[in-house]
Design a protein around this motif. Sequence first.
Motif, PDB file in Angstrom:
ATOM      1  N   SER A   1      39.115  35.553   7.641  1.00 40.79           N
ATOM      2  CA  SER A   1      38.810  36.669   6.858  1.00 40.79           C
ATOM      3  C   SER A   1      40.101  37.080   6.065  1.00 40.79           C
ATOM      4  O   SER A   1      39.982  37.635   4.886  1.00 40.79           O
ATOM      5  N   GLU A   2      41.263  36.910   6.771  1.00 45.10           N
ATOM      6  CA  GLU A   2      42.413  37.531   5.998  1.00 45.10           C
ATOM      7  C   GLU A   2      42.552  36.590   4.628  1.00 45.10           C
ATOM      8  O   GLU A   2      42.963  37.041   3.687  1.00 45.10           O
ATOM      9  N   PHE A   3      42.607  35.319   4.898  1.00 47.11           N
ATOM     10  CA  PHE A   3      42.681  34.389   3.935  1.00 47.11           C
ATOM     11  C   PHE A   3      41.780  34.535   2.712  1.00 47.11           C
ATOM     12  O   PHE A   3      42.124  34.659   1.514  1.00 47.11           O
ATOM     13  N   PHE A   4      40.522  35.055   3.062  1.00 49.14           N
ATOM     14  CA  PHE A   4      39.544  35.307   2.057  1.00 49.14           C
ATOM     15  C   PHE A   4      39.722  36.475   1.264  1.00 49.14           C
ATOM     16  O   PHE A   4      39.804  36.656   0.057  1.00 49.14           O
ATOM     17  N   MET A   5      40.274  37.659   1.847  1.00 47.80           N
ATOM     18  CA  MET A   5      40.198  39.052   1.624  1.00 47.80           C
ATOM     19  C   MET A   5      41.523  38.734   0.647  1.00 47.80           C
ATOM     20  O   MET A   5      41.601  39.598  -0.455  1.00 47.80           O
ATOM     21  N   ASP A   6      42.556  38.174   1.037  1.00 44.69           N
ATOM     22  CA  ASP A   6      44.004  37.826   0.295  1.00 44.69           C
ATOM     23  C   ASP A   6      43.391  37.272  -0.956  1.00 44.69           C
ATOM     24  O   ASP A   6      43.900  37.650  -2.112  1.00 44.69           O
ATOM     25  N   GLY A   7      42.630  36.337  -0.984  1.00 42.45           N
ATOM     26  CA  GLY A   7      42.162  35.453  -2.144  1.00 42.45           C
ATOM     27  C   GLY A   7      41.541  36.348  -3.123  1.00 42.45           C
ATOM     28  O   GLY A   7      41.575  36.299  -4.469  1.00 42.45           O
TER      29      GLY A   7
ATOM     30  N   ALA B   1      41.629  39.622  -3.380  1.00 45.55           N
ATOM     31  CA  ALA B   1      42.574  40.688  -4.044  1.00 45.55           C
ATOM     32  C   ALA B   1      43.237  40.106  -5.126  1.00 45.55           C
ATOM     33  O   ALA B   1      43.515  40.514  -6.279  1.00 45.55           O
ATOM     34  N   ALA B   2      43.894  38.828  -5.119  1.00 47.58           N
ATOM     35  CA  ALA B   2      44.406  38.067  -6.010  1.00 47.58           C
ATOM     36  C   ALA B   2      43.947  37.830  -7.454  1.00 47.58           C
ATOM     37  O   ALA B   2      44.475  37.770  -8.283  1.00 47.58           O
ATOM     38  N   ILE B   3      42.352  38.215  -7.327  1.00 47.61           N
ATOM     39  CA  ILE B   3      41.448  37.773  -8.390  1.00 47.61           C
ATOM     40  C   ILE B   3      41.043  39.067  -8.924  1.00 47.61           C
ATOM     41  O   ILE B   3      40.120  39.114  -9.635  1.00 47.61           O
ATOM     42  N   GLY B   4      41.437  40.146  -8.382  1.00 51.50           N
ATOM     43  CA  GLY B   4      41.132  41.519  -8.686  1.00 51.50           C
ATOM     44  C   GLY B   4      39.948  42.049  -8.074  1.00 51.50           C
ATOM     45  O   GLY B   4      39.410  43.012  -8.646  1.00 51.50           O
ATOM     46  N   VAL B   5      39.398  41.513  -7.025  1.00 53.30           N
ATOM     47  CA  VAL B   5      38.080  42.221  -6.341  1.00 53.30           C
ATOM     48  C   VAL B   5      38.945  42.822  -5.198  1.00 53.30           C
ATOM     49  O   VAL B   5      39.649  42.346  -4.386  1.00 53.30           O
ATOM     50  N   PRO B   6      38.388  44.278  -5.254  1.00 52.55           N
ATOM     51  CA  PRO B   6      38.776  45.321  -4.330  1.00 52.55           C
ATOM     52  C   PRO B   6      38.535  45.003  -2.837  1.00 52.55           C
ATOM     53  O   PRO B   6      37.124  44.890  -2.692  1.00 52.55           O
ATOM     54  N   THR B   7      39.238  45.053  -1.725  1.00 52.24           N
ATOM     55  CA  THR B   7      38.602  44.919  -0.512  1.00 52.24           C
ATOM     56  C   THR B   7      39.328  46.022   0.489  1.00 52.24           C
ATOM     57  O   THR B   7      40.524  46.487   0.030  1.00 52.24           O
TER      58      THR B   7
END
Length: 252
Positions: free
Chosen positions: A54-60, A62-68
Amino acid sequence: MARRKKVYEGKAKILYEGPEPGTLVQYFKDDATAFNAQKKDVIEGKGVLNNRLSEFFMDGLAAIGVPTHFIRRINMREQLIRAVEIIPLEVIVRNRAAGSLAKRLGLEEGTALPRPIVEFCYKDDGLGDPLVTEEHIIAFGWASQQDLDDMIALALRVNDFLSGVMHGVGIKLIDFKIEIGRVWDGDYQRLIVADEISPDSCRLWDVKTGQKLDKDVFRQDLGSLTDAYSEVAKRLGVLPVQATPIKPTLIN
């Protein structure tokens, strides 16, 4: 981090008070459930894998501008997250027919859909998280039309990201579900991706073999859930691929 007051406990996670106002600590349990918790077990290591994935996907995202809601991982089982007002809906994105959609419409599992389909389920375990329409959602005040438009846009962006990442490591993203929460900056509301993204909340099939690498392994008694989740983590580089053990050599 010192244990804090429990705020909420679900089937797979526990939320504790965070160290600062507006934060929570999300703890990933090893519990596995299926069929609205009618089937239960404890799978050693599952919580650790889901936390890291989940950390991996949430960081990814965020990197493309999707807020989490994700702030940072604290340890192997816990992460610091932003407190949000969860909209009481599961947002499901389907790329291929599987699970309840295949049963409802009489489709063969794995059938490619004409386009990604977004569905909503009302979050209520007692009712079995029933499928609801946009009319239901607006009529009962769970979300406004603008909220729905924003939720669909968010879900499709998540789908684009996850599909690409998974395809790159030889995995088909069949479907997934997310939760979305509201955060407030004064009078201004924003919607952000919350809860988790992991093999617990996705259907993942190997591109070549069709092997299932998600919670269907547990639902359908297809083998080791830990092995399936570990395979996803290894392909994504979240866990190191186990090399052939090397025997120690004495050096004179």
